[in-house]
Motif scaffolding. Structure first.
Motif, short mmCIF file in Angstrom:
data_model
loop_
_atom_site.label_atom_id
_atom_site.label_comp_id
_atom_site.label_asym_id
_atom_site.label_seq_id
_atom_site.Cartn_x
_atom_site.Cartn_y
_atom_site.Cartn_z
N ARG A 194 0.84 -1.21 0.00
CA ARG A 194 0.00 0.00 0.00
C ARG A 194 0.88 1.26 0.00
NH1 ARG A 194 -4.93 -0.48 1.19
NH2 ARG A 194 -4.52 -2.06 2.78
N GLN A 195 1.91 1.23 0.86
CA GLN A 195 2.79 2.40 0.90
C GLN A 195 3.46 2.61 -0.45
OE1 GLN A 195 5.14 0.89 4.13
NE2 GLN A 195 4.14 2.20 5.67
N ALA A 196 3.86 1.50 -1.09
CA ALA A 196 4.51 1.61 -2.40
C ALA A 196 3.55 2.19 -3.44
CB ALA A 196 4.99 0.23 -2.84
N ALA A 197 2.29 1.78 -3.38
CA ALA A 197 1.29 2.31 -4.32
C ALA A 197 1.09 3.80 -4.07
CB ALA A 197 -0.03 1.56 -4.15
N TYR A 198 1.04 4.18 -2.79
CA TYR A 198 0.90 5.60 -2.45
C TYR A 198 2.06 6.41 -3.01
CZ TYR A 198 -3.21 6.27 0.51
OH TYR A 198 -4.51 6.42 0.95
N VAL A 199 3.29 5.88 -2.82
CA VAL A 199 4.47 6.62 -3.26
C VAL A 199 4.37 6.93 -4.76
CG1 VAL A 199 6.95 6.32 -3.71
CG2 VAL A 199 6.02 5.87 -1.43
N HIS A 200 4.00 5.92 -5.55
CA HIS A 200 3.86 6.12 -7.00
C HIS A 200 2.83 7.18 -7.33
CE1 HIS A 200 6.03 3.44 -9.60
NE2 HIS A 200 6.11 2.63 -8.56
N ALA A 201 1.65 7.00 -6.72
CA ALA A 201 0.51 7.84 -7.08
C ALA A 201 0.72 9.28 -6.63
CB ALA A 201 -0.75 7.27 -6.46
N VAL A 202 1.14 9.43 -5.38
CA VAL A 202 1.26 10.78 -4.83
C VAL A 202 2.34 11.56 -5.58
CG1 VAL A 202 1.87 12.11 -2.75
CG2 VAL A 202 0.29 10.16 -2.58
N LYS A 203 3.44 10.88 -5.91
CA LYS A 203 4.51 11.55 -6.68
C LYS A 203 3.95 12.17 -7.96
CE LYS A 203 8.99 9.29 -6.05
NZ LYS A 203 9.79 8.20 -6.62
N ARG A 204 3.09 11.40 -8.66
CA ARG A 204 2.54 11.87 -9.93
C ARG A 204 1.65 13.09 -9.73
NH1 ARG A 204 1.50 6.00 -12.59
NH2 ARG A 204 3.53 5.82 -13.58
N VAL A 205 0.83 13.06 -8.66
CA VAL A 205 -0.08 14.18 -8.40
C VAL A 205 0.73 15.42 -8.01
CG1 VAL A 205 -2.00 14.99 -6.96
CG2 VAL A 205 -1.98 12.62 -7.75
N VAL A 206 1.76 15.22 -7.20
CA VAL A 206 2.59 16.36 -6.77
C VAL A 206 3.27 16.99 -7.99
CG1 VAL A 206 4.63 17.02 -5.42
CG2 VAL A 206 2.95 15.43 -4.45
N GLU A 207 3.75 16.12 -8.88
CA GLU A 207 4.42 16.61 -10.09
C GLU A 207 3.45 17.50 -10.90
OE1 GLU A 207 6.91 13.32 -11.68
OE2 GLU A 207 5.96 13.97 -13.55
N ALA A 208 2.21 17.04 -11.03
CA ALA A 208 1.22 17.81 -11.80
C ALA A 208 0.93 19.15 -11.12
CB ALA A 208 -0.08 17.00 -11.94
N MET A 209 0.79 19.13 -9.80
CA MET A 209 0.49 20.38 -9.08
C MET A 209 1.66 21.36 -9.21
SD MET A 209 -1.76 19.53 -5.71
CE MET A 209 -0.39 19.01 -4.71
N LYS A 210 2.87 20.81 -9.15
CA LYS A 210 4.06 21.68 -9.27
C LYS A 210 4.15 22.28 -10.66
CE LYS A 210 6.89 20.36 -5.44
NZ LYS A 210 7.93 19.56 -4.84
N SER A 211 3.92 21.44 -11.69
CA SER A 211 4.00 21.94 -13.06
C SER A 211 2.97 23.04 -13.30
CB SER A 211 3.74 20.83 -14.07
OG SER A 211 4.64 19.81 -13.90
N ARG A 212 1.79 22.88 -12.68
CA ARG A 212 0.76 23.91 -12.85
C ARG A 212 1.06 25.15 -12.02
NH1 ARG A 212 -4.70 22.46 -14.55
NH2 ARG A 212 -4.83 20.27 -15.18
N GLY A 213 2.01 25.05 -11.12
CA GLY A 213 2.35 26.20 -10.28
C GLY A 213 1.44 26.37 -9.08
N TRP A 214 0.76 25.28 -8.66
CA TRP A 214 -0.15 25.37 -7.50
C TRP A 214 0.62 25.37 -6.18
CZ3 TRP A 214 -4.55 21.27 -8.57
CH2 TRP A 214 -5.26 21.67 -9.72
N VAL A 215 1.74 24.67 -6.18
CA VAL A 215 2.50 24.58 -4.91
C VAL A 215 3.98 24.82 -5.20
CG1 VAL A 215 1.01 23.02 -3.61
CG2 VAL A 215 2.61 22.06 -5.27
#
Ligand code: NAD
Length: 415
Positions: free
Chosen positions: A394-415
Motif C-alpha cells: 500500500r505504501q509503495a502504491a501511495y508513493v507512486h501515485a502521490v509523486k505523480r499528483v505532486v508533479e502535476a500540481m508543481k507543473s501547474r504552479g499550484w505549490v
C-alpha cells in the motif's frame, strides 16, 4: 462494518506517504483535504404522494491531472467522510494507473432496497439536476458504485443530456452497451483484480489451479470475482457472503447456484445445503486468497491476526485499517491494495470515456487486452517499489501515485 472513520484512515495513509516522500508542508496541506465538495438536499416525491428530502454529496478531491472521476453510492450509512475518503482514493487510483484524471466521489443517504424503481429514478434525476453545473465530460465524470447500477447511470446521463439540450454520453460511465457503455465494463473491476492476483500468485509461487478463495460481498465486484477466479484460473471458491451473512463449502461452492439464489432470494445465505457462517468468519477462513469486496474497515487490528490467507486482494475500497495493515505485513500476508486491485473499474471507465469522445466502440477482446496491460504494469511497478524501498504494497502504491499528483500540481504552479 468497522467504526473507524474512513477519511481519517485515508489521511493517515497519506501522512505516512508524505513522510516517506518528505513532502513540504504546502503540498501536504493541499493533498490532505478535498479541493471542492458539494452538499445537496434532494426533494423527491415518493410513491405515497409525500415529498421526502434526501441528503447527497459530491466531493472533487484533486483535479491537477485532469477532470475528476469517481462513482456515486446510494447507501443508508453514507457520510461525507466516507465520500471524502473514497474521492481521495480515486485520486491516487487514477494517478497510479496513469490515467489523465483526478479523483472524485458522490453519495446519497438512502436505502435503495426500500425504494421503488420510480422513486430511484426520480432521486437519480434530482441528484443530477442538483450537481449539474459542477459535473460534465470535461469537469467531473461519475460512475456506478455500491447500490448504483447501469440503469441509474442511464437515468443520470439522460437527465444531464436533457438539461444541456444535447446528447451527453461522456458525462457518466458504467452505462449499458448500446447507450454509450463500453464492452467489458460489467466485470472490469473484478477482472482487473484478477490480473493482479495472477501476478501476485506468480511472485509467491502459488498454483492458482489448486488455490482456495473466500469472497466477502457478493455484489458487482465480488460476484464477478468469484466467477472469474474459477473461470480464469480454476480456483475453488469455498466461501462468499453478503449483507445477510456468509455461506461456505470446503469442497467448493456451486457458483451458478449461488448466483441464482442471490437473484431469486436477494441473499446468498438462502442457498440450500450450504453451511452458514458470519461475515467475520469469512475473513478468518483457511484459504489462499481472501477477497474483501463489500465495504470499508472490515479488516481491523482485532481480526487481522486471524487472517490466514496468503493474498488479500482488496476489491472493496478501504477494507483494511492502517493498524491492520501493519499486522498483515508483519505476518507476511501479501496485500494487493485497494486502489491497485480494484482499478480495473475506473480503467475501463476511462476507456468508455475515450470511446464516447470519438463515438467509436471497441470489442471486448480489445478492452480486456488494454486492461490487462495497464493492470499488469501497475502491479509490477508497485511491487518493485515495495521491494526496493522495503515498503508494504500500500505504501509503495501511495508513493507512486502521490509523486505523480505532486508533479502535476508543481507543473501547474499550484505549490
Ligand atoms: P454492490 O452494491 O454491487 O455490492 C455490494 C455487496 O456487498 C452486496 O452483495 C452487499 O450485500 C454486500 N454487503 C453490504 N454490506 C455488507 C456487509 N456488512 N458484509 C458483507 N457484505 C456486505 O457494490 P460493488 O460495486 O460491488 O462495490 C463493492 C466494493 O467494491 C465497494 O467498496 C466499492 O467501492 C468497490 N468498488 C467497486 C467498483 C465497481 O466498479 N463496482 C469499482 C471499484 C471499487
Amino acid at each position: 462494518m468497522g467504526n473507524a472513520n474512513a477519511f481519517e484512515v485515508a489521511q493517515k495513509q497519506f501522512d505516512q506517504c508524505a513522510d516517506i516522500l518528505n513532502l513540504e508542508s504546502s503540498v501536504r496541506a493541499m493533498l490532505r483535504v478535498p479541493m471542492r465538495e458539494f452538499h445537496v438536499w434532494l426533494p423527491v416525491r415518493m410513491d405515497d404522494g409525500f415529498v421526502r428530502v434526501f441528503q447527497g454529496f459530491r466531493v472533487q478531491y484533486n483535479d491537477s491531472r485532469g477532470p475528476t472521476k469517481g462513482g456515486i453510492r446510494f447507501h443508508p450509512d453514507e457520510t461525507i467522510d466516507t465520500v471524502r475518503a473514497l474521492a481521495a482514493w480515486m485520486t491516487w487510483k487514477c494517478a497510479l494507473l496513469d490515467l489523465p484524471l483526478g479523483g472524485a466521489k458522490g453519495g446519497v443517504i438512502c436505502n435503495p432496497k426500500e425504494m421503488s424503481l420510480g422513486e430511484l429514478e426520480r432521486l437519480s434525476r434530482e441528484y443530477v439536476r442538483a450537481v449539474y453545473q459542477f459535473i460534465g465530460p470535461d469537469k467531473d465524470i461519475p460512475a456506478p458504485d455500491v447500490y448504483t447500477t447501469p440503469q441509474i447511470m442511464t437515468w443520470m446521463m439522460d437527465e444531464y443530456s436533457k438539461v444541456s439540450g444535447k446528447n451527453q454520453f461522456g458525462v457518466i460511465t458504467g452505462k449499458p452497451i448500446g447507450l454509450g457503455g463500453s464492452a467489458g465494463r460489467g466485470d472490469a473491476t473484478a477482472r482487473g483484480g484478477m490480473y493482479t492476483i495472477r501476478e501476485a500468485a506468480n511472485v509467491l509461487g502459488i498454483d492458482l489451479s489448486k488455490a482456495t478463495v473466500a469472497v466477502q460481498g457478493f455484489g458487482n465486484a465480488g460476484s464477478h470475482a468469484a466467477r472469474l477466479c474459477e473461470e480464469m484460473f480454476g480456483c475453488k471458491v469455498v466461501a462468499v457472503s453478503d449483507s445477510q451473512g456468509g455461506i461456505c463449502d470446503e469442497k467448493c461452492l456451486d457458483l451458478e447456484a449461488v448466483c441464482e439464489c442471490k437473484l431469486n432470494t436477494l441473499s446468498v445465505v438462502n442457498l440450500p445445503n450450504a453451511t452458514r457462517i458470519s461475515n467475520e468468519e469469512v475473513l478468518g477462513l483457511e484459504v489462499d486468497i481472501l477477497i474483501p469486496a463489500a465495504l470499508e474497515n472490515v479488516i481491523t487490528e482485532k481480526n487481522a491476526p486471524d487472517i490466514k490467507a496468503k493474498i488479500v486482494a482488496e476489491l472493496a475500497n478501504g477494507p483494511t485499517t492502517p493498524e491492520a495493515d501493519d499486522i498483515l505485513y508483519k505476518n507476511g500476508v501479501h496485500v494487493i491494495p485497494d486502489f491497485l486491485c480494484n482499478a480495473g473499474g475506473v480503467t475501463v471507465s476511462y476507456f468508455e470515456m475515450v470511446q464516447n469522445a470519438y463515438m467509436y466502440f471497441w470489442d471486448e477482446k480489445e478492452v480486456h487486452a488494454s486492461l490487462e496491460k495497464k493492470m499488469t504494469a501497475a502491479y509490477h511497478s508497485v511491487l518493485k517499489t515495495s521491494q526496493e524501498y522495503k515498503l508494504n504494497m500500500r505504501q509503495a502504491a501511495y508513493v507512486h501515485a502521490v509523486k505523480r499528483v505532486v508533479e502535476a500540481m508543481k507543473s501547474r504552479g499550484w505549490v
